[in-house]
Motif scaffolding. Structure first.
Motif, PDB file in Angstrom:
ATOM      1  N   UNK A 104      -5.244  28.036  17.173  1.00  0.00           N
ATOM      2  CA  UNK A 104      -5.866  26.746  16.855  1.00  0.00           C
ATOM      3  C   UNK A 104      -5.824  26.483  15.348  1.00  0.00           C
ATOM      4  N   UNK A 105      -6.033  27.528  14.559  1.00  0.00           N
ATOM      5  CA  UNK A 105      -5.933  27.373  13.106  1.00  0.00           C
ATOM      6  C   UNK A 105      -4.512  27.022  12.703  1.00  0.00           C
ATOM      7  N   UNK A 106      -3.538  27.701  13.299  1.00  0.00           N
ATOM      8  CA  UNK A 106      -2.127  27.460  12.962  1.00  0.00           C
ATOM      9  C   UNK A 106      -1.705  26.029  13.290  1.00  0.00           C
ATOM     10  N   UNK A 107      -2.345  25.414  14.272  1.00  0.00           N
ATOM     11  CA  UNK A 107      -1.978  24.062  14.686  1.00  0.00           C
ATOM     12  C   UNK A 107      -2.790  22.986  13.976  1.00  0.00           C
ATOM     13  N   UNK A 108      -3.647  23.407  13.048  1.00  0.00           N
ATOM     14  CA  UNK A 108      -4.375  22.428  12.225  1.00  0.00           C
ATOM     15  C   UNK A 108      -3.381  21.663  11.355  1.00  0.00           C
ATOM     16  N   UNK A 109      -3.589  20.370  11.149  1.00  0.00           N
ATOM     17  CA  UNK A 109      -2.671  19.599  10.289  1.00  0.00           C
ATOM     18  C   UNK A 109      -2.665  20.073   8.836  1.00  0.00           C
ATOM     19  N   UNK A 110      -3.659  20.874   8.445  1.00  0.00           N
ATOM     20  CA  UNK A 110      -3.712  21.379   7.073  1.00  0.00           C
ATOM     21  C   UNK A 110      -3.000  22.721   6.907  1.00  0.00           C
ATOM     22  N   UNK A 111      -2.556  23.315   8.017  1.00  0.00           N
ATOM     23  CA  UNK A 111      -2.013  24.671   7.978  1.00  0.00           C
ATOM     24  C   UNK A 111      -0.577  24.679   8.478  1.00  0.00           C
ATOM     25  N   UNK A 112       0.262  25.460   7.816  1.00  0.00           N
ATOM     26  CA  UNK A 112       1.621  25.686   8.295  1.00  0.00           C
ATOM     27  C   UNK A 112       1.877  27.196   8.394  1.00  0.00           C
ATOM     28  N   UNK A 113       2.661  27.592   9.391  1.00  0.00           N
ATOM     29  CA  UNK A 113       3.158  28.960   9.501  1.00  0.00           C
ATOM     30  C   UNK A 113       4.622  28.955   9.097  1.00  0.00           C
ATOM     31  N   UNK A 114       4.970  29.812   8.158  1.00  0.00           N
ATOM     32  CA  UNK A 114       6.360  29.948   7.728  1.00  0.00           C
ATOM     33  C   UNK A 114       6.794  31.383   7.979  1.00  0.00           C
ATOM     34  N   UNK A 115       7.410  31.602   9.150  1.00  0.00           N
ATOM     35  CA  UNK A 115       7.876  32.930   9.505  1.00  0.00           C
ATOM     36  C   UNK A 115       9.290  33.184   9.027  1.00  0.00           C
ATOM     37  N   UNK A 116       9.683  34.447   9.054  1.00  0.00           N
ATOM     38  CA  UNK A 116      11.009  34.870   8.607  1.00  0.00           C
ATOM     39  C   UNK A 116      11.206  34.630   7.112  1.00  0.00           C
TER      40      UNK A 116
ATOM     41  N   UNK B 120      -7.769  20.851   1.607  1.00  0.00           N
ATOM     42  CA  UNK B 120      -6.796  21.842   1.142  1.00  0.00           C
ATOM     43  C   UNK B 120      -5.568  21.875   2.052  1.00  0.00           C
ATOM     44  N   UNK B 121      -4.491  22.429   1.538  1.00  0.00           N
ATOM     45  CA  UNK B 121      -3.270  22.681   2.298  1.00  0.00           C
ATOM     46  C   UNK B 121      -2.982  24.172   2.239  1.00  0.00           C
ATOM     47  N   UNK B 122      -2.750  24.767   3.396  1.00  0.00           N
ATOM     48  CA  UNK B 122      -2.581  26.221   3.475  1.00  0.00           C
ATOM     49  C   UNK B 122      -1.250  26.554   4.138  1.00  0.00           C
ATOM     50  N   UNK B 123      -0.427  27.348   3.467  1.00  0.00           N
ATOM     51  CA  UNK B 123       0.804  27.868   4.038  1.00  0.00           C
ATOM     52  C   UNK B 123       0.639  29.359   4.289  1.00  0.00           C
TER      53      UNK B 123
ATOM     54  N   UNK C 269      -3.159  15.177  -3.869  1.00  0.00           N
ATOM     55  CA  UNK C 269      -3.125  16.360  -3.005  1.00  0.00           C
ATOM     56  C   UNK C 269      -4.262  17.290  -3.394  1.00  0.00           C
ATOM     57  N   UNK C 270      -4.918  17.860  -2.376  1.00  0.00           N
ATOM     58  CA  UNK C 270      -6.015  18.780  -2.628  1.00  0.00           C
ATOM     59  C   UNK C 270      -5.499  20.154  -3.012  1.00  0.00           C
ATOM     60  N   UNK C 271      -6.385  21.140  -2.948  1.00  0.00           N
ATOM     61  CA  UNK C 271      -6.038  22.503  -3.313  1.00  0.00           C
ATOM     62  C   UNK C 271      -4.928  23.030  -2.415  1.00  0.00           C
ATOM     63  N   UNK C 272      -3.971  23.727  -3.006  1.00  0.00           N
ATOM     64  CA  UNK C 272      -2.872  24.327  -2.222  1.00  0.00           C
ATOM     65  C   UNK C 272      -2.982  25.841  -2.291  1.00  0.00           C
ATOM     66  N   UNK C 273      -2.832  26.496  -1.126  1.00  0.00           N
ATOM     67  CA  UNK C 273      -2.992  27.948  -1.027  1.00  0.00           C
ATOM     68  C   UNK C 273      -1.845  28.534  -0.213  1.00  0.00           C
TER      69      UNK C 273
END
Length: 434
Positions: A63-75, A28-31, A1-5
């Protein structure tokens, strides 16, 4: 796994940072974590509801939020659901993009009276921010006062001056549109400490004051510079346009339409006067500028009877436990976006509340540059570890796919030609998901 942020905050600062990380660090993986179920921060809750074109930037963030490297975690709220220390233990890097949500105080007697509001809470109220759903400011008054000379002050004054038909065609909260529709407000005063040449509003904002259906804007011609006054080279074009519109408004008599907006310069608040615990008037003091452009009080005061005062004088970030904070500048201590190794900051939490949405773009690139120097830690669990922690704590995470369903439900409920009818509470948002 690459860098996690992990990025705390999903406004422009957060999403510009996510985009820069994905671009500069391909593995990288971005949450992106937000305490609300809705992403995009002030694009949803701060931009004026009648400025829909300004909200189109959200499509880029989408478009950024729908990247496979990005997740949105609301609430997911920090530190209620997960602490910064826990995030730092799970991710290689944590970015604070929490904005500047707290109103600055005027620092004058009487500002705690009922009927005095800061811009964050008042704007949040009419923009359907869940934190301010119960604010319920009374607009049953003939006179409203707005303190400040920036775009937010003009937004507040303009929206108060609009007709019910005008505001219902926007995505203003339905309860705010109802209140404005039935309000008896006839006079709206906008006070600026400095002169028209120093005003922070843009010509686009002041131009809109001449386009209101039932409101006329008034300016005292005596405060306007004459043709011989030299304008600063920086911002000269905008200044010229501002003064041009103000000269037009100075020709008005006040009888042209039912509501009057008074743009008043060289005046500062010194006391809010009350009766029975509520605003009854505001005392203002005339000012002048010295040779260095500093505001100097003149000692001449006057009072404006009113029942509501909205102070649009700026906001500040909220301190977080164990994170170095600059009390003087009301932002997190940092060096070019770096707080310490593995902890960074972007957007208003880094710089203070200034600039436009796009002003946050360089912050994201700066964080990505710092992050490129990091080495992924194989012992850090990253997104999988956060998922397990939130599951154990029974946190109802709202994904970006969930948000799109909330958005679709809001759009389906729109009336009067509005783009959407916003949900105004978190339970409503979660409930729409079934």
């Amino acid at each position: 796994m690459g860098l996690t942020v992990a990025i705390i905050g999903s406004g422009p600062g957060g999403f510009y940072t996510a985009a820069a990380l994905v671009k500069d660090i391909p593995d990288c993986r971005v949450d992106v974590i937000d305490r609300l179920p809705t992403p995009f921060g002030l694009i949803r809750a701060g931009v004026a509801p009648d400025h829909q074109s300004s909200k189109k930037i959200a499509k880029i963030f989408e478009r950024t939020a729908q990247s496979p490297q990005v997740r949105f975690l609301g609430n997911v709220e920090v530190p209620r659901d997960v602490t910064i220390a826990e995030l730092r233990g799970l991710y290689d890097a944590v970015v604070l993009a929490t904005g500047a949500p707290r109103d600055r105080r005027m620092g004058i007697p009487g500002e705690d009276l009922a009927g005095v509001y800061g811009s964050s809470e008042f704007v949040g109220w009419y923009n359907a921010h869940p934190d301010f759903r119960e604010l319920s400011p009374s607009l049953e008054t003939g006179t409203a006062v707005v303190i400040g000379a920036g775009n937010v002050a003009l937004d507040v004054a303009r929206l108060l001056a609009k007709t019910g038909e005008e505001v219902r065609a926007t995505d203003m909260a339905h309860y705010a549109a109802d209140a404005i529709d039935t309000s008896p407000v006839k006079d709206i005063y906008v006070f600026a400490r400095r002169g028209p040449l120093q005003a922070a509003f843009t010509h686009k904002e002041v131009k809109e004051f001449g386009e209101l259906e039932n409101a006329v804007t008034l300016v005292d011609p005596a405060v306007l510079p004459d043709e011989t006054v030299a304008l600063e080279d920086k911002g000269r074009g905008s200044q010229e346009k501002n003064i041009g519109y103000l000269r037009e408004y100075a020709l008005h008599t006040g009888d042209e339409k039912g509501v009057r907006i008074h743009l008043e310069f060289y005046a500062m608040p010194v006391e809010v006067l009350g009766a029975d615990g509520k605003v009854a008037a505001i005392r203002m003091e005339r000012t002048r500028l010295d040779d260095d452009g500093r505001v100097v009080p003149t000692g001449e005061t006057f009072e404006v009877p009113c029942n509501i005062v909205v102070a649009c004088i700026g906001t500040q970030s909220t301190p977080l436990d164990n994170v170095a904070y600059d009390d003087r500048n009301q932002r997190f201590q940092n060096e070019n976006g770096k707080i310490d190794d593995g902890l960074y900051v972007a957007g208003w939490a880094k710089r203070g509340p200034s600039g436009t949405i796009a002003t946050n773009f360089p912050d994201g690139s700066q964080v990505a540059e710092h992050a490129k120097a990091l080495t992924p830690d194989a012992f850090k669990q990253g997104p999988a570890g956060l998922d397990q922690l939130l599951s154990d704590r029974k946190v109802r995470v709202v994904t970006f796919e969930d948000w799109k369903r909330i958005e679709a439900a809001e759009e389906a409920g729109a009336t009067h030609g509005a783009p959407r009818r916003k949900f105004t509470t978190i339970p409503e948002m979660i409930g729409s998901l079934g």
